[in-house]
Design an enzyme around this catalytic site. Structure first.
Site, PDB file in Angstrom:
ATOM      1  N   SER A  36      52.392  89.478  16.016  1.00 58.89           N
ATOM      2  CA  SER A  36      52.442  87.970  15.936  1.00 58.89           C
ATOM      3  C   SER A  36      51.077  87.488  14.971  1.00 58.89           C
ATOM      4  O   SER A  36      51.095  86.628  14.329  1.00 58.89           O
ATOM      5  CB  SER A  36      52.270  87.358  17.045  1.00 58.89           C
ATOM      6  OG  SER A  36      53.362  87.320  17.879  1.00 58.89           O
ATOM      7  N   GLU A  57      42.509  89.994  28.231  1.00 56.91           N
ATOM      8  CA  GLU A  57      41.732  89.494  27.043  1.00 56.91           C
ATOM      9  C   GLU A  57      40.038  89.536  27.665  1.00 56.91           C
ATOM     10  O   GLU A  57      39.069  89.934  26.590  1.00 56.91           O
ATOM     11  CB  GLU A  57      42.020  87.900  27.195  1.00 56.91           C
ATOM     12  CG  GLU A  57      43.254  87.921  26.373  1.00 56.91           C
ATOM     13  CD  GLU A  57      44.587  87.776  27.213  1.00 56.91           C
ATOM     14  OE1 GLU A  57      45.485  87.802  26.461  1.00 56.91           O
ATOM     15  OE2 GLU A  57      44.428  87.976  28.221  1.00 56.91           O
ATOM     16  N   PHE A  82      44.173  82.116  24.674  1.00 51.82           N
ATOM     17  CA  PHE A  82      43.462  83.068  25.625  1.00 51.82           C
ATOM     18  C   PHE A  82      41.958  83.462  25.293  1.00 51.82           C
ATOM     19  O   PHE A  82      41.432  83.755  26.371  1.00 51.82           O
ATOM     20  CB  PHE A  82      44.317  84.263  25.389  1.00 51.82           C
ATOM     21  CG  PHE A  82      45.869  84.056  25.508  1.00 51.82           C
ATOM     22  CD1 PHE A  82      46.239  83.493  26.506  1.00 51.82           C
ATOM     23  CD2 PHE A  82      46.733  84.649  24.879  1.00 51.82           C
ATOM     24  CE1 PHE A  82      47.564  83.023  26.792  1.00 51.82           C
ATOM     25  CE2 PHE A  82      48.125  84.355  24.916  1.00 51.82           C
ATOM     26  CZ  PHE A  82      48.545  83.606  25.921  1.00 51.82           C
ATOM     27  N   ARG A 166      49.407  79.513  12.660  1.00 50.29           N
ATOM     28  CA  ARG A 166      50.384  80.336  12.441  1.00 50.29           C
ATOM     29  C   ARG A 166      51.217  80.390  10.966  1.00 50.29           C
ATOM     30  O   ARG A 166      51.432  81.360  10.678  1.00 50.29           O
ATOM     31  CB  ARG A 166      51.286  80.156  13.478  1.00 50.29           C
ATOM     32  CG  ARG A 166      52.634  80.982  13.358  1.00 50.29           C
ATOM     33  CD  ARG A 166      53.865  80.830  14.633  1.00 50.29           C
ATOM     34  NE  ARG A 166      54.678  81.500  14.617  1.00 50.29           N
ATOM     35  CZ  ARG A 166      55.790  81.555  13.996  1.00 50.29           C
ATOM     36  NH1 ARG A 166      55.876  80.572  13.107  1.00 50.29           N
ATOM     37  NH2 ARG A 166      56.896  82.377  14.136  1.00 50.29           N
TER      38      ARG A 166
END
Length: 313
Positions: A36, A57, A82, A166
């Site tokens: 991603s 994370e 995150f 994105r």
């Protein structure tokens, strides 16, 4: 404006490969999201310098801080939410407080996250990270600026938070971005629009729509959120009749607050109107739906600014 053929995440991934060839200190740590974030391209090119840390994370940040002490330059790859929430404590304690040379590539920020829902939307990261001592915060507006900022961050010694969108978007006009400067993308004397990150392109489009209605606005782009060029902003605002900030972020603690702080301390304090996410969680929906719902599409921004300026929408 022309449409970029690359998204920021693609520009970041491609630049990392180039940095991997140029600098053997380059390593990437991923939180199980490489396909991603586009960190998978680096994994393919340099498998021995790619560490898949899984959905952990906090541990990812700790390992990166340790690697930085050996002279390596670790890049962290995950979704922004995150980092700014789940891994915030180790970022604060292990990276920022020690001035560790760790680079945080925060992907999928803002509302344009498609159908992920409120658990994955992050619209408070700028407020959180810019308040953290020693943290540099960058928000590129397009792929070219992302590439330049990735290279700058790699050469800079210290913690950096790089806010990435994105999807591909329009390429911004203007020349080579310079870290720390506010960029003028469009000139005009009827008011000033200030934006940052991927939202800048939509703000610039809104200014074009308003020009057709006779409202000629200057558009400023703030790619360097911290350190913030307050003097440069004040000089560029000048004697504008009004200032409107537009951001894909909460109204609390983001660009609007930064600009209000700067102008309040300037020689001519003036009100700052803020277009941003109100005190709400983001719904699930397409990017187009979310941008319209939260008033961040070019059409919605133009209508809001027209009302503020007293121009027929």
């Amino acid at each position: 404006m022309t449409t970029s053929i690359r998204s920021m995440r693609e520009a970041w991934g491609g630049t990392l490969i180039a940095l991997g060839h140029e600098d053997p200190r380059t390593v990437v740590l991923d939180g199980d999201l490489a396909s991603s974030t586009k960190a998978d391209a680096f994994a393919t090119a340099f498998p021995e310098r790619f560490l898949q840390m899984g959905i952990a994370e906090q541990n990812l940040v700790g390992v990166a801080a340790g690697l930085a002490t050996t002279g390596l330059v670790p890049w962290l790859s995950s979704f922004g939410v995150f980092f700014s929430h789940r891994a915030l404590d180790p970022i604060r304690m292990l990276v920022a407080q020690t001035d560790a040379n760790v680079k945080i590539a925060a992907g999928y920020t803002g509302v344009c996250f498609g159908m992920a829902g409120k658990s994955h939307h992050d619209h408070a990261d700028l407020a959180v990270l810019r308040a953290m001592p020693r943290m540099t915060v960058l928000a590129p507006g397009d792929a070219a600026e992302c590439e330049a900022m990735t290279r700058w961050a790699h050469e800079y010694h210290g913690p950096v938070y790089l806010r990435l969108a994105r999807d591909p978007g329009p390429a911004l006009p203007g020349g080579e971005p310079r870290i720390g400067e506010v960029r003028v993308l469009r000139d005009g004397g009827d008011g000033v629009l200030v934006s940052t990150g991927a939202q800048t392109a939509r703000t610039l489009e809104a200014a074009g729509e308003l020009a057709a209605d006779g409202l000629d606005l200057r558009v400023l782009h703030v790619p360097t959120v911290k350190p913030f060029d307050e003097k440069g902003l004040i000089d560029l605002v000048g004697d504008a009749p009004f200032v409107v900030t537009v951001e894909e972020h909460s109204t609390y603690g983001g660009l609007g607050g930064m600009v209000a702080e700067a102008t309040a301390a300037g020689p001519r304090p003036l009100p700052v109107h803020r277009i941003a996410l109100e005190d709400t969680w983001v719904e699930t929906g397409s990017n187009a739906y979310l941008l319209d719902t939260y008033g961040l599409s070019a059409r919605a921004v133009a209508a809001r600014v027209a009302r503020l300026a007293g121009v027929a929408a």
